[in-house]
Write an enzyme that holds these catalytic residues in place. Structure first.
Site, PDB file in Angstrom:
ATOM      1  N   CYS A 170     -11.665  -1.129  -3.354  1.00 18.41           N
ATOM      2  CA  CYS A 170     -11.120   0.136  -3.847  1.00 18.41           C
ATOM      3  C   CYS A 170     -12.036   0.722  -4.914  1.00 18.41           C
ATOM      4  O   CYS A 170     -11.670   1.660  -5.598  1.00 18.41           O
ATOM      5  CB  CYS A 170      -9.700  -0.056  -4.377  1.00 18.41           C
ATOM      6  SG  CYS A 170      -9.567  -1.365  -5.589  1.00 18.41           S
ATOM      7  N   GLN A 186       0.840  -1.198   0.000  1.00 15.98           N
ATOM      8  CA  GLN A 186       0.000   0.000   0.000  1.00 15.98           C
ATOM      9  C   GLN A 186       0.878   1.252   0.000  1.00 15.98           C
ATOM     10  O   GLN A 186       1.894   1.288   0.695  1.00 15.98           O
ATOM     11  CB  GLN A 186      -0.901   0.003   1.243  1.00 15.98           C
ATOM     12  CG  GLN A 186      -1.870  -1.176   1.312  1.00 15.98           C
ATOM     13  CD  GLN A 186      -3.089  -1.009   0.419  1.00 15.98           C
ATOM     14  OE1 GLN A 186      -3.311   0.034  -0.185  1.00 15.98           O
ATOM     15  NE2 GLN A 186      -3.886  -2.065   0.311  1.00 15.98           N
TER      16      GLN A 186
END
Ligand code: SAH
Length: 399
Positions: A355, A230
């Site tokens: 997402c 990430q």
């Protein structure tokens, strides 16, 4: 913020205004941050409303978790190198083109990373090294990739070159380290193909270990040039924290971590689970995941390289059971084969990290029609100034 009220939604979703951006001089050319023309509170409101519109019919949408300081959050920074009338330039490709927009400082990128890129550009000139020219496939430096461990402070510099020959490499590295002693490793990555991919196959470690490490909560993770990790570490802890809270583990559960990447969520969850099974399509990511499990002395986790849907279908056919499924699919979301198998495995809880709220809405519709109820929906602003929003969602089996 109050939600589910149609009036409130209409009032708050305004068309994006065309403005100058939050003081970013590259806003119009770069095209990386679509919401730059809104203040940060406006951006949060915009994302909140978007989530309510798409997901509010399933359950109350909690107030989006925003960043306290929504600038310079990206710990993975990439710059393309080339040439214009002024000489060597570095920056980002203008959207959908290979035209470089020269950028020295970006408001969402790590500051140290940007400074290192500028130094490299200056050093190229003094070492008479040429930027790569994609048109005739000549020259030397194509890209620079910098990855920083936010909590460890470790910094990896990857010099992506068009040739494996690196003239005066030792003096170049020494000059770079002299100016930036904070760099912990330098890797040369050779990419001599005609491609839009940044990284090539071959890595040559020029200094340090060839990877960095960072921590999330109490676990340590290795980040290699190609590892998926990430990019916003501050918000990753918020996102993963919510995912783990929603899993509500007591120590005995069998957990499936689907679309597990390098195993971060599963590894963090394993401390409070009986057993964790991770599944991921990318074999390199699985290799990293296995390494990360060992690095953290975790023995109750197994990783498999497979298509998540195939894997779940097989598990369901074999009559296996799971107590909790955590799923974090790519933007396209999951598919019916996967979800149908989840229902057969009949976990008490499903935690869905998404997402893309559009595909999440589609998938929640399937789950809610097949015995599951949506209990919590938490948006998290992982990517301030861009239009992206991450959502953690908790479902449980209807009684
Ligand atoms: N949970 C991880 C990674 C999430 S990104 C993290 O937080 O770091 C989504 C992941 O899904 C990627 O690693 C991608 O390689 C993987 N993926 C994409 N399609 C897949 C599929 N069909 N089956 C399994 N994994 C898949």
């Amino acid at each position: 913020m109050q939600n589910n009220g149609k009036k409130a939604v209409k009032k708050a979703v305004k068309p994006i205004r065309v403005g100058k951006g939050n003081g970013c001089p590259h806003y119009k050319k770069c095209g990386g941050c679509h919401l730059q023309n809104m203040t940060y509170p406006e951006q949060l409101k915009y994302k909140q409303i978007k989530c309510i519109k798409l997901l509010g019919k399933f359950c109350r949408v909690k107030e989006i978790i925003g960043m306290e300081n929504p600038t310079h959050y990206r710990c993975k920074v990439q710059a393309a190198f080339g040439r214009d009338k002024t000489g060597i330039i570095s920056g980002v490709y203008q959207s959908s083109t290979h035209k470089i927009v020269p950028i020295d400082e970006c408001m969402i990128e790590d500051k140290q990373a940007d400074e290192i890129i500028v130094t490299i550009r200056k050093l190229l000139k003094s070492f008479k090294l040429k930027p790569f020219d994609e048109n005739n496939m000549t020259g030397f430096l194509r890209h620079v990739l910098i990855r920083k461990g936010y909590y460890t402070g470790q910094i990896m510099v990857v010099l992506v070159t068009g040739t494996s020959v690196f003239p005066s490499s030792r003096s170049f590295i020494n000059a770079l380290l002299q100016r930036h002693p904070e760099i912990t490793t330098i890797v040369q990555n050779v990419n001599n193909k005609f491609t839009s991919l940044v990284l090539g196959e071959k890595n040559i470690t020029l200094y340090g270990d060839g990877y960095i490490e960072d921590t999330i909560f109490e676990c340590v993770f290795r980040i290699s040039p190609k590892s998926f990790y990430q990019v916003n570490p501050v918000m990753t802890t918020k996102l993963y924290g919510k995912a783990i809270e929603y899993m509500a583990l007591t120590g005995n559960e069998t957990v499936i971590d689907a679309y597990c990447g390098t195993g971060t969520i599963g590894i963090l969850a394993s401390k409070n689970a009986g057993k964790v099974i991770g599944v991921e399509l990318n074999a390199d990511a699985v290799k990293d995941a296995k390494f990360n499990a060992k690095r953290n002395d975790i023995n109750n986790i197994e990783f498999y390289t497979a298509d998540a849907s195939d894997f779940m279908v097989e598990m369901a056919a074999a009559g296996e059971k799971a107590d909790v499924v955590i799923m974090d699919p790519p933007r396209a979301g999951s598919d019916e084969r996967f979800m149908k198998s989840v229902i057969t495995l009949s976990p008490e809880r499903v935690v869905y990290v998404s997402c893309n709220p559009e595909t999440l809405a589609r998938d929640l519709k399937y789950f809610t029609r097949n015995g599951y109820g949506v209990r919590k929906i938490q948006p998290v602003d992982m990517f301030p100034h861009t239009e992206h929003v991450e959502v953690v969602c908790c479902l449980s089996r209807k009684k």
